[in-house]
Design an enzyme around this catalytic site. Structure first.
Site, PDB file in Angstrom:
ATOM      1  N   GLU A   1      -1.662 -59.261   6.852  1.00 54.26           N
ATOM      2  CA  GLU A   1      -0.738 -58.781   7.883  1.00 54.26           C
ATOM      3  C   GLU A   1      -1.542 -58.406   9.109  1.00 54.26           C
ATOM      4  O   GLU A   1      -2.776 -58.493   9.100  1.00 54.26           O
ATOM      5  CB  GLU A   1       0.092 -57.612   7.351  1.00 54.26           C
ATOM      6  CG  GLU A   1       1.105 -58.061   6.303  1.00 54.26           C
ATOM      7  CD  GLU A   1       2.061 -56.965   5.867  1.00 54.26           C
ATOM      8  OE1 GLU A   1       2.436 -56.123   6.682  1.00 54.26           O
ATOM      9  OE2 GLU A   1       2.413 -56.953   4.683  1.00 54.26           O
TER      10      GLU A   1
ATOM     11  N   THR B   1      11.553 -47.146   0.781  1.00 55.91           N
ATOM     12  CA  THR B   1      10.711 -47.932  -0.128  1.00 55.91           C
ATOM     13  C   THR B   1      11.444 -49.175  -0.626  1.00 55.91           C
ATOM     14  O   THR B   1      10.890 -50.274  -0.643  1.00 55.91           O
ATOM     15  CB  THR B   1      10.278 -47.065  -1.336  1.00 55.91           C
ATOM     16  OG1 THR B   1       9.496 -45.984  -0.848  1.00 55.91           O
ATOM     17  CG2 THR B   1       9.482 -47.858  -2.352  1.00 55.91           C
ATOM     18  N   PHE B   2      12.707 -48.985  -1.011  1.00 53.08           N
ATOM     19  CA  PHE B   2      13.490 -50.087  -1.568  1.00 53.08           C
ATOM     20  C   PHE B   2      13.514 -51.288  -0.612  1.00 53.08           C
ATOM     21  O   PHE B   2      13.546 -52.438  -1.032  1.00 53.08           O
ATOM     22  CB  PHE B   2      14.917 -49.619  -1.862  1.00 53.08           C
ATOM     23  CG  PHE B   2      15.768 -50.653  -2.538  1.00 53.08           C
ATOM     24  CD1 PHE B   2      15.733 -50.811  -3.908  1.00 53.08           C
ATOM     25  CD2 PHE B   2      16.592 -51.502  -1.794  1.00 53.08           C
ATOM     26  CE1 PHE B   2      16.506 -51.786  -4.537  1.00 53.08           C
ATOM     27  CE2 PHE B   2      17.363 -52.483  -2.409  1.00 53.08           C
ATOM     28  CZ  PHE B   2      17.319 -52.604  -3.785  1.00 53.08           C
TER      29      PHE B   2
ATOM     30  N   SER C   1       1.618 -47.796   4.218  1.00 51.97           N
ATOM     31  CA  SER C   1       2.579 -46.702   3.992  1.00 51.97           C
ATOM     32  C   SER C   1       2.840 -46.472   2.503  1.00 51.97           C
ATOM     33  O   SER C   1       2.845 -45.334   2.033  1.00 51.97           O
ATOM     34  CB  SER C   1       3.888 -46.967   4.722  1.00 51.97           C
ATOM     35  OG  SER C   1       4.360 -48.244   4.410  1.00 51.97           O
TER      36      SER C   1
ATOM     37  N   HIS D   1      10.586 -48.738  13.323  1.00 49.90           N
ATOM     38  CA  HIS D   1      10.231 -49.070  11.941  1.00 49.90           C
ATOM     39  C   HIS D   1       9.629 -47.904  11.172  1.00 49.90           C
ATOM     40  O   HIS D   1      10.027 -47.631  10.040  1.00 49.90           O
ATOM     41  CB  HIS D   1       9.241 -50.234  11.987  1.00 49.90           C
ATOM     42  CG  HIS D   1       8.804 -50.739  10.656  1.00 49.90           C
ATOM     43  ND1 HIS D   1       9.683 -51.244   9.736  1.00 49.90           N
ATOM     44  CD2 HIS D   1       7.559 -50.834  10.090  1.00 49.90           C
ATOM     45  CE1 HIS D   1       9.011 -51.630   8.661  1.00 49.90           C
ATOM     46  NE2 HIS D   1       7.730 -51.378   8.839  1.00 49.90           N
TER      47      HIS D   1
ATOM     48  N   ARG E   1       0.069 -47.209  12.861  1.00 55.28           N
ATOM     49  CA  ARG E   1      -0.258 -47.466  11.450  1.00 55.28           C
ATOM     50  C   ARG E   1      -0.670 -48.912  11.192  1.00 55.28           C
ATOM     51  O   ARG E   1      -0.050 -49.848  11.702  1.00 55.28           O
ATOM     52  CB  ARG E   1       0.966 -47.133  10.591  1.00 55.28           C
ATOM     53  CG  ARG E   1       0.786 -47.385   9.116  1.00 55.28           C
ATOM     54  CD  ARG E   1       2.004 -46.947   8.337  1.00 55.28           C
ATOM     55  NE  ARG E   1       3.166 -47.754   8.677  1.00 55.28           N
ATOM     56  CZ  ARG E   1       3.502 -48.877   8.057  1.00 55.28           C
ATOM     57  NH1 ARG E   1       2.768 -49.341   7.067  1.00 55.28           N
ATOM     58  NH2 ARG E   1       4.582 -49.538   8.413  1.00 55.28           N
TER      59      ARG E   1
ATOM     60  N   ALA F   1      11.182 -52.078   1.649  1.00 57.18           N
ATOM     61  CA  ALA F   1       9.873 -52.573   2.088  1.00 57.18           C
ATOM     62  C   ALA F   1       9.674 -53.996   1.579  1.00 57.18           C
ATOM     63  O   ALA F   1       9.937 -54.298   0.419  1.00 57.18           O
ATOM     64  CB  ALA F   1       8.763 -51.668   1.560  1.00 57.18           C
TER      65      ALA F   1
ATOM     66  N   GLY G   1       6.807 -56.477   2.843  1.00 61.18           N
ATOM     67  CA  GLY G   1       5.482 -57.107   2.911  1.00 61.18           C
ATOM     68  C   GLY G   1       4.581 -56.859   1.728  1.00 61.18           C
ATOM     69  O   GLY G   1       4.195 -57.799   1.031  1.00 61.18           O
TER      70      GLY G   1
ATOM     71  N   HIS H   1       8.513 -52.326  14.870  1.00 64.84           N
ATOM     72  CA  HIS H   1       8.120 -53.570  14.193  1.00 64.84           C
ATOM     73  C   HIS H   1       8.486 -54.734  15.111  1.00 64.84           C
ATOM     74  O   HIS H   1       9.598 -54.788  15.617  1.00 64.84           O
ATOM     75  CB  HIS H   1       8.857 -53.683  12.857  1.00 64.84           C
ATOM     76  CG  HIS H   1       8.235 -54.668  11.925  1.00 64.84           C
ATOM     77  ND1 HIS H   1       8.272 -56.020  12.157  1.00 64.84           N
ATOM     78  CD2 HIS H   1       7.535 -54.499  10.779  1.00 64.84           C
ATOM     79  CE1 HIS H   1       7.632 -56.640  11.171  1.00 64.84           C
ATOM     80  NE2 HIS H   1       7.168 -55.735  10.330  1.00 64.84           N
TER      81      HIS H   1
ATOM     82  N   ARG I   1       0.622 -53.977  15.657  1.00 59.80           N
ATOM     83  CA  ARG I   1       2.056 -54.002  15.956  1.00 59.80           C
ATOM     84  C   ARG I   1       2.422 -53.497  17.336  1.00 59.80           C
ATOM     85  O   ARG I   1       3.351 -53.990  17.963  1.00 59.80           O
ATOM     86  CB  ARG I   1       2.801 -53.152  14.928  1.00 59.80           C
ATOM     87  CG  ARG I   1       2.950 -53.864  13.651  1.00 59.80           C
ATOM     88  CD  ARG I   1       3.785 -53.098  12.687  1.00 59.80           C
ATOM     89  NE  ARG I   1       3.655 -53.796  11.423  1.00 59.80           N
ATOM     90  CZ  ARG I   1       3.939 -53.290  10.250  1.00 59.80           C
ATOM     91  NH1 ARG I   1       4.390 -52.051  10.165  1.00 59.80           N
ATOM     92  NH2 ARG I   1       3.798 -53.993   9.159  1.00 59.80           N
TER      93      ARG I   1
ATOM     94  N   GLU J   1       6.069 -40.730   4.062  1.00 57.55           N
ATOM     95  CA  GLU J   1       6.294 -40.955   5.502  1.00 57.55           C
ATOM     96  C   GLU J   1       6.641 -39.683   6.271  1.00 57.55           C
ATOM     97  O   GLU J   1       6.309 -39.562   7.449  1.00 57.55           O
ATOM     98  CB  GLU J   1       7.385 -42.016   5.707  1.00 57.55           C
ATOM     99  CG  GLU J   1       7.533 -42.409   7.176  1.00 57.55           C
ATOM    100  CD  GLU J   1       8.476 -43.573   7.418  1.00 57.55           C
ATOM    101  OE1 GLU J   1       8.884 -44.247   6.448  1.00 57.55           O
ATOM    102  OE2 GLU J   1       8.818 -43.808   8.592  1.00 57.55           O
TER     103      GLU J   1
HETATM  104  C1  SIN Z   1       6.572 -55.748   6.723  1.00 57.07           C
HETATM  105  O1  SIN Z   1       6.850 -56.339   5.677  1.00 57.07           O
HETATM  106  O2  SIN Z   1       6.402 -56.338   7.781  1.00 57.07           O
HETATM  107  C2  SIN Z   1       6.468 -54.256   6.707  1.00 57.07           C
HETATM  108  C3  SIN Z   1       5.195 -53.853   6.144  1.00 57.07           C
HETATM  109  C4  SIN Z   1       4.785 -52.501   6.655  1.00 57.07           C
HETATM  110  O3  SIN Z   1       5.530 -51.874   7.405  1.00 57.07           O
HETATM  111  O4  SIN Z   1       3.676 -52.074   6.365  1.00 57.07           O
END
Ligand code: SIN
Length: 517
Positions: free
Chosen positions: A112, A41-42, A389, A349, A384, A44, A46, A240, A287, A373
């Site tokens: 995204e 989490t730390f 997430s 990822h 996903r 993450a 996006g 990713h 993705r 997760e």
């Molecule tokens: C990202 O910032 O690209 C990751 C976001 C995600 O995995 O949902």
């Protein structure tokens, strides 16, 4: 004796601890790390799905189904699309005080891959850090929660095999807590709880190249497998598309998908868009498609990386201001992304599979739950949708708290008294050089043979090589004193074998599982 024991301190573990303690439960929150902040989490960047303008739960559901394909559990996806964004507002924003970016008093949204509207809330490019720190502050304020760091769980305490009472072996399996290795004191503790929740996050560190921190070794999933819980969809590892490529390093720093959401385009060294021809959404396609297109391109051209062209992003923002963390990381490594494209390559990822649960986190074993997760509700199907997430982690924690706050079925003291102590051999510690060598070997094997493009031959070889590693590690484990890295290695092998087996079994390419003969 705790009401609930939670392993893992990311968004799901922290949210659950907070929600249970608020209702008066005694909670023990465990992490193997020195700092409770360290979690997927730390890192993450996006954001988290919310509701954009002209958005609706049915539109979100449609996007989740499109990204995840036929394997998405539709009823779960429908429920999360409806209650998830509501919880972001009521719980994360109003109750926990998470600060997402705003302009003129209104939330800013980013986009995204595979989202049909702008609906993602963010805090610059460190959304995860903001959520993690806010939640941790709230957790630390509550006296009902004991936070134990440097405690590495080894196995669940299971009545059918850890009890000295022979009658227990004939009962249904129940989990009474964990055996945990105290890393500082080098001794094993028994921690009892009426309910145990796995919130240990993902498995990215099983791969040589990953966006995940080194704690993502799949510990909870490995323990669940050994205890006999079901693990589903293990072949679906999401790669990713955009992580920083550095020619002489294995380090793969995430370049958030929101950079593409704000106009970034994936190009080759001549500046040509290489994804446009593969999918109508171009660089913002799902993705699996983008990662595979890059991988294909690199294999064909033998070039080491492709690039993220930020020209369009720069027309709207100062890169340094909108993506400060990414800007600094690149600059520290000699790349000024205000003025040059970012060299990128895909990396492991996210684990779309996990321990089989319902949305409350209930596993197939009594008193054992999994959330976030490490769990598989089927929300992600074969691939996903971006920024779901954190949403799933927070929603599962909330629903699990309703379940656990509703009734705590106590384990009788007599049953607990009959649980055996952990046996530790007297020998010396396992040779760290051998352990590190095996970890490196495993991460190479997984990257090469269970990576973006798989084949049955590669998976067959992987299974054989992992069996060898499994046997040598079990020997280490039985004969030597424990260490954190030895326990992690053992867990990594357990989960890798499951990924290899389930990938081999699935002959059909779907979502992020792509297999050739
Ligand atoms: C990202 O910032 O690209 C990751 C976001 C995600 O995995 O949902």
């Amino acid at each position: 004796m705790y009401s609930t024991l939670i392993i893992g301190t990311g968004i799901s573990g922290l949210s659950l601890a907070y929600l249970l303690a608020k209702k008066g439960q005694r909670v023990c929150l465990i992490t193997k790390e020195e700092s409770a902040k360290k979690s997927n989490t730390f890192y993450a960047q996006g954001g988290i799905v919310f509701k954009g303008e002209k958005d609706s739960p049915s539109l979100l559901l449609k996007d989740i189904l499109k990204a995840g394909g036929e394997l998405v559990n539709k009823s779960i996806a429908k429920k999360i699309s409806k209650i998830g964004p509501h919880l972001v507002e009521e719980f994360l924003i109003k109750e926990i005080g998470v600060r997402f970016n705003k302009e003129n008093g209104k939330f800013c949204f980013t986009k995204e891959g595979a989202h049909s509207v702008q609906r993602i809330l963010f805090r610059k490019d460190y959304t995860g850090r903001e959520i993690e720190e806010r939640l941790l502050n709230r957790v630390k304020e509550n006296k009902n929660i004991d936070i134990r760091t440097n405690l590495m769980t080894i196995e669940f305490i299971v009545n059918t095999y850890h009890s000295k009472d022979p009658q227990e072996r004939y009962k249904a399996k129940e989990v009474f807590g964990v055996y945990a290795f105290n890393i500082k004191e080098k001794k094993v503790e028994k921690i009892f709880a009426h309910n145990t929740v796995i919130a240990t996050g993902g498995i990215g560190y099983l791969y040589k190249h990953t966006t995940n921190p080194d704690c993502a070794t799949g510990d909870g999933i490995a323990m669940a497998l050994r205890a006999g819980a079901g693990v589903l969809n293990a072949e679906f590892i999401q790669f990713h598309p955009t992580t920083l490529y550095l020619p002489h390093s294995n380090e793969r720093f995430l370049i958030s998908e929101s950079v593409r959401g704000e106009g970034g385009i994936i190009v080759n060294k001549k500046g040509e868009d290489i994804i446009k021809k593969q999918h109508p959404l171009g660089s913002l396609a799902p993705r699996d498609i983008v990662s595979r297109s890059i991988f294909d391109y690199l294999t064909k051209t033998k070039e080491p990386c492709v690039y993220l062209d930020l020209s369009e992003v720069k027309k709207r923002y100062s890169i340094k201001d909108r993506f400060p963390q990414i800007y600094e990381k690149c600059l520290e490594r000699g790349i000024d992304i205000e003025h040059q494209p970012v060299p990128i390559i895909p990396a492991a990822h996210y684990f779309c599979g996990g321990i089989k649960t319902n949305l409350n986190g209930e596993t197939e074993i009594k008193r054992l739950y999994a959330i976030g997760e490490c769990a598989c509700t089927g929300l992600h199907g074969a691939n996903r949708l971006a920024s779901t997430s954190l949403l799933e982690g927070c929603t599962m924690a909330y629903l699990c708290s309703l379940k656990l706050n509703n009734s705590v079925q106590k384990i009788s003291p007599k049953r607990l008294k009959s649980i055996s102590d952990w046996y530790q051999p007297d020998g010396s510690s396992a040779d760290p050089l051998l352990i590190e060598g095996d970890i490196e070997n495993l991460r190479n094997l997984m990257w090469n043979y269970a990576g973006i493009i798989r084949s049955r031959k590669r998976l067959k070889r992987l299974t054989k090589d992992l069996s060898y590693l499994f046997n040598t590690t079990e020997e280490f484990y039985r004969e030597n004193r424990l260490s954190k890295r030895l326990i992690e290695l053992r867990n990594m092998i357990t989960v890798s074998r499951e990924i290899a087996i389930q990938s081999f079994r699935n002959k059909k390419s779907i979502g992020c599982h792509y297999i050739t003969e």
